[in-house]
Design a protein around this motif. Structure first.
Motif, mmCIF file in Angstrom:
data_model
loop_
_atom_site.group_PDB
_atom_site.id
_atom_site.type_symbol
_atom_site.label_atom_id
_atom_site.label_comp_id
_atom_site.label_asym_id
_atom_site.label_seq_id
_atom_site.Cartn_x
_atom_site.Cartn_y
_atom_site.Cartn_z
ATOM 1 N N LEU A 20 9.440 -11.090 10.090
ATOM 2 C CA LEU A 20 9.152 -11.475 8.711
ATOM 3 C C LEU A 20 7.664 -11.375 8.398
ATOM 4 C CD1 LEU A 20 10.114 -12.765 6.002
ATOM 5 C CD2 LEU A 20 9.711 -14.995 7.077
ATOM 6 N N VAL A 21 6.831 -11.993 9.236
ATOM 7 C CA VAL A 21 5.402 -12.006 8.926
ATOM 8 C C VAL A 21 4.774 -10.632 9.127
ATOM 9 C CG1 VAL A 21 5.167 -14.473 9.364
ATOM 10 C CG2 VAL A 21 4.781 -12.867 11.225
ATOM 11 N N ASP A 22 5.286 -9.842 10.065
ATOM 12 C CA ASP A 22 4.776 -8.477 10.215
ATOM 13 C C ASP A 22 5.043 -7.665 8.951
ATOM 14 O OD1 ASP A 22 3.715 -8.773 12.736
ATOM 15 O OD2 ASP A 22 5.459 -7.939 13.785
ATOM 16 N N THR A 23 6.226 -7.835 8.395
ATOM 17 C CA THR A 23 6.592 -7.107 7.175
ATOM 18 C C THR A 23 5.710 -7.532 6.011
ATOM 19 O OG1 THR A 23 8.883 -6.898 7.910
ATOM 20 C CG2 THR A 23 8.466 -6.620 5.560
ATOM 21 N N LEU A 24 5.492 -8.832 5.858
ATOM 22 C CA LEU A 24 4.657 -9.314 4.758
ATOM 23 C C LEU A 24 3.200 -8.907 4.958
ATOM 24 C CD1 LEU A 24 6.146 -12.908 4.306
ATOM 25 C CD2 LEU A 24 6.476 -10.939 2.795
ATOM 26 N N ALA A 25 2.725 -8.969 6.194
ATOM 27 C CA ALA A 25 1.328 -8.615 6.464
ATOM 28 C C ALA A 25 1.051 -7.141 6.198
ATOM 29 C CB ALA A 25 0.975 -8.959 7.904
ATOM 30 N N ALA A 26 2.087 -6.303 6.277
ATOM 31 C CA ALA A 26 1.916 -4.867 6.072
ATOM 32 C C ALA A 26 1.881 -4.483 4.598
ATOM 33 C CB ALA A 26 3.034 -4.108 6.783
ATOM 34 N N LEU A 27 2.165 -5.435 3.695
ATOM 35 C CA LEU A 27 2.142 -5.111 2.269
ATOM 36 C C LEU A 27 0.715 -4.802 1.826
ATOM 37 C CD1 LEU A 27 4.531 -7.879 0.865
ATOM 38 C CD2 LEU A 27 5.039 -5.436 1.124
ATOM 39 N N PRO A 28 0.527 -3.813 0.939
ATOM 40 C CA PRO A 28 -0.827 -3.477 0.479
ATOM 41 C C PRO A 28 -1.541 -4.691 -0.111
ATOM 42 C CG PRO A 28 0.745 -1.802 -0.208
ATOM 43 C CD PRO A 28 1.551 -2.927 0.359
ATOM 44 N N TYR A 55 -1.667 -14.130 1.320
ATOM 45 C CA TYR A 55 -3.019 -14.313 0.801
ATOM 46 C C TYR A 55 -3.640 -12.945 0.517
ATOM 47 C CZ TYR A 55 -2.530 -19.143 2.228
ATOM 48 O OH TYR A 55 -2.080 -20.441 2.346
ATOM 49 N N TYR A 56 -4.217 -12.820 -0.668
ATOM 50 C CA TYR A 56 -4.800 -11.556 -1.110
ATOM 51 C C TYR A 56 -5.997 -11.867 -2.000
ATOM 52 C CZ TYR A 56 -2.344 -12.902 -5.333
ATOM 53 O OH TYR A 56 -1.909 -13.622 -6.416
ATOM 54 N N ARG A 57 -6.752 -10.861 -2.341
ATOM 55 C CA ARG A 57 -7.867 -11.033 -3.273
ATOM 56 C C ARG A 57 -7.491 -10.386 -4.592
ATOM 57 N NH1 ARG A 57 -11.935 -13.902 -1.703
ATOM 58 N NH2 ARG A 57 -12.415 -14.024 0.537
ATOM 59 N N GLY A 58 -7.356 -11.242 -5.603
ATOM 60 C CA GLY A 58 -6.914 -10.744 -6.898
ATOM 61 C C GLY A 58 -7.862 -9.738 -7.515
ATOM 62 N N GLY A 59 -9.166 -9.895 -7.234
ATOM 63 C CA GLY A 59 -10.133 -8.972 -7.818
ATOM 64 C C GLY A 59 -9.986 -7.550 -7.311
ATOM 65 N N GLU A 60 -9.358 -7.396 -6.145
ATOM 66 C CA GLU A 60 -9.178 -6.057 -5.592
ATOM 67 C C GLU A 60 -8.033 -5.316 -6.280
ATOM 68 O OE1 GLU A 60 -8.472 -6.894 -1.519
ATOM 69 O OE2 GLU A 60 -10.589 -7.183 -1.025
ATOM 70 N N GLY A 61 -7.095 -6.067 -6.849
ATOM 71 C CA GLY A 61 -5.966 -5.456 -7.539
ATOM 72 C C GLY A 61 -5.026 -4.677 -6.651
ATOM 73 N N PHE A 63 -2.718 -6.094 -4.271
ATOM 74 C CA PHE A 63 -1.406 -6.706 -4.048
ATOM 75 C C PHE A 63 -0.568 -6.597 -5.318
ATOM 76 C CE2 PHE A 63 1.428 -10.385 -4.417
ATOM 77 C CZ PHE A 63 2.271 -10.106 -3.362
ATOM 78 N N GLU A 64 0.624 -6.051 -5.162
ATOM 79 C CA GLU A 64 1.541 -5.888 -6.292
ATOM 80 C C GLU A 64 2.912 -6.453 -5.922
ATOM 81 O OE1 GLU A 64 0.966 -4.912 -9.236
ATOM 82 O OE2 GLU A 64 -1.038 -4.013 -9.047
ATOM 83 N N PRO A 65 3.467 -7.353 -6.737
ATOM 84 C CA PRO A 65 4.805 -7.881 -6.457
ATOM 85 C C PRO A 65 5.868 -6.801 -6.310
ATOM 86 C CG PRO A 65 3.717 -9.227 -8.111
ATOM 87 C CD PRO A 65 2.844 -8.025 -7.897
ATOM 88 N N GLN A 66 5.661 -5.650 -6.940
ATOM 89 C CA GLN A 66 6.654 -4.581 -6.818
ATOM 90 C C GLN A 66 6.795 -4.118 -5.373
ATOM 91 O OE1 GLN A 66 8.721 -3.536 -9.307
ATOM 92 N NE2 GLN A 66 9.763 -2.533 -7.599
ATOM 93 N N ASP A 67 5.701 -4.153 -4.622
ATOM 94 C CA ASP A 67 5.784 -3.787 -3.203
ATOM 95 C C ASP A 67 6.688 -4.758 -2.445
ATOM 96 O OD1 ASP A 67 4.053 -1.566 -3.389
ATOM 97 O OD2 ASP A 67 2.298 -2.872 -3.285
ATOM 98 N N LEU A 68 6.667 -6.010 -2.840
ATOM 99 C CA LEU A 68 7.549 -7.009 -2.235
ATOM 100 C C LEU A 68 9.001 -6.725 -2.617
ATOM 101 C CD1 LEU A 68 7.717 -9.634 -0.582
ATOM 102 C CD2 LEU A 68 7.227 -10.901 -2.683
ATOM 103 N N ARG A 69 9.228 -6.397 -3.873
ATOM 104 C CA ARG A 69 10.595 -6.070 -4.316
ATOM 105 C C ARG A 69 11.117 -4.826 -3.595
ATOM 106 N NH1 ARG A 69 7.975 -6.386 -9.613
ATOM 107 N NH2 ARG A 69 8.044 -8.568 -10.321
ATOM 108 N N ASP A 70 10.223 -3.892 -3.361
ATOM 109 C CA ASP A 70 10.640 -2.622 -2.741
ATOM 110 C C ASP A 70 11.082 -2.782 -1.287
ATOM 111 O OD1 ASP A 70 10.147 -1.293 -5.097
ATOM 112 O OD2 ASP A 70 8.183 -0.531 -4.493
ATOM 113 N N LEU A 71 10.880 -3.953 -0.707
ATOM 114 C CA LEU A 71 11.377 -4.182 0.647
ATOM 115 C C LEU A 71 12.906 -4.193 0.686
ATOM 116 C CD1 LEU A 71 8.931 -7.016 1.811
ATOM 117 C CD2 LEU A 71 8.895 -4.602 2.490
#
Length: 272
Positions: A20-28, A55-61, A63-71
């Motif tokens: 689980l955490v490996d999959t989440l950590a691999a998200l852009p 955890y992500y940095r919002g200013g970098e733009g 992290f996208e929830p769509q990447d989570l959905r695409d799992l």
């Protein structure tokens, strides 16, 4: 004793958590992944959800929830800010390998700001469904204090800030007193038992936050708040049908005030 051939395979929680955490950590854009809730604190049952945070940095733009959905996990993910902003700015509910998994979005820029505020004794209280007294903005700091960061790095508070102990205890107790005052002066004269009892419940939750802040103990939800604060005695007070409504409020306030005062005195001795 041999296991029947048709018996289900044994549940390997450790292997599941790794996947689980490996999959989440691999998200852009994800800088860190943490396990929270009862499973991070060792108080879980076999049926407990798996609470996680990315955890992500919002200013970098990035992290996208769509990447989570695409799992392809069964469930849904909100947009960032989709849960109203503030502490709970978004996340998702999923079924992963037959387990219930919650994913919370955590912006490191926001967390660093809230951490600085907490260290200076500043915070806000936000409304949240199912929470009587609302939640403090420093909850995201509390998470990092008690949760397990399993991948990457995230800031960790150096203990419970001294300034927050004093400020939070005072502000939470002030909220409780004002709530009880309105119950006594506004609801009780109108025979509003439901409103009076509801106000006492809200005040008790606020008083419990005051107690735990004075002790320097982090709070991440209200599930065991009254028990942790030693305020379960409010149950007996509100159950006493012999009390008039004004007396009911006064008894509740007297009990809460004693518990809060004791916690604040002990807190001062600890700091001394």
């Amino acid at each position: 004793m041999p296991v029947p051939n048709d018996a289900p395979a044994p549940v390997d929680d450790a292997a599941f958590l790794d996947r689980l955490v490996d999959t989440l950590a691999a998200l852009p854009g994800v800088r860190a992944v943490a396990l929270g809730g009862s499973r991070a604190q060792g108080t879980h049952t076999p049926d407990s959800d798996w609470d996680t945070a990315v955890y992500y940095r919002g200013g970098e733009g990035l992290f996208e929830p769509q990447d989570l959905r695409d799992l392809g996990w069964e469930g849904e993910a909100s947009e960032i800010g989709g849960w109203g902003g503030g502490v709970f700015n978004g996340g998702g509910w999923f079924s992963v390998e037959g387990r219930r998994v919650d994913v919370h979005y955590r912006d490191l820029d926001d967390i660093e700001r809230v951490l600085a505020d907490a260290e200076a004794g500043r915070f806000q209280v936000e409304p949240l469904m199912f929470h009587l007294a609302g939640i403090p903005s420093y909850l995201v700091v509390a998470e990092l204090a008690v949760n397990q960061v399993l991948r990457g790095k995230a800031p960790k508070p150096d203990g419970y800030p001294v300034a927050l102990r004093e400020a939070a205890a005072a502000q939470w107790w002030g909220r409780a007193v004002m709530t009880l005052h309105y119950a006594r002066e506004g609801f009780a004269p109108k025979s509003g038992r439901t409103e009076v009892v509801g106000a006492i419940a809200v005040a008790a939750a606020s008083a419990a936050h005051a107690v735990l802040a004075a002790r320097g103990e982090w709070v991440t939800n209200e599930k065991r708040l009254l028990a942790r604060a030693g305020l379960r005695g409010v149950d007996e007070i509100v159950a006493d049908r012999e009390l008039g409504l004004v007396e009911l409020v006064d008894r509740a306030q007297e009990f809460m005030a004693a518990v809060v005062a004791d916690a604040r005195q002990r807190g001062k001795r600890d700091k001394g």
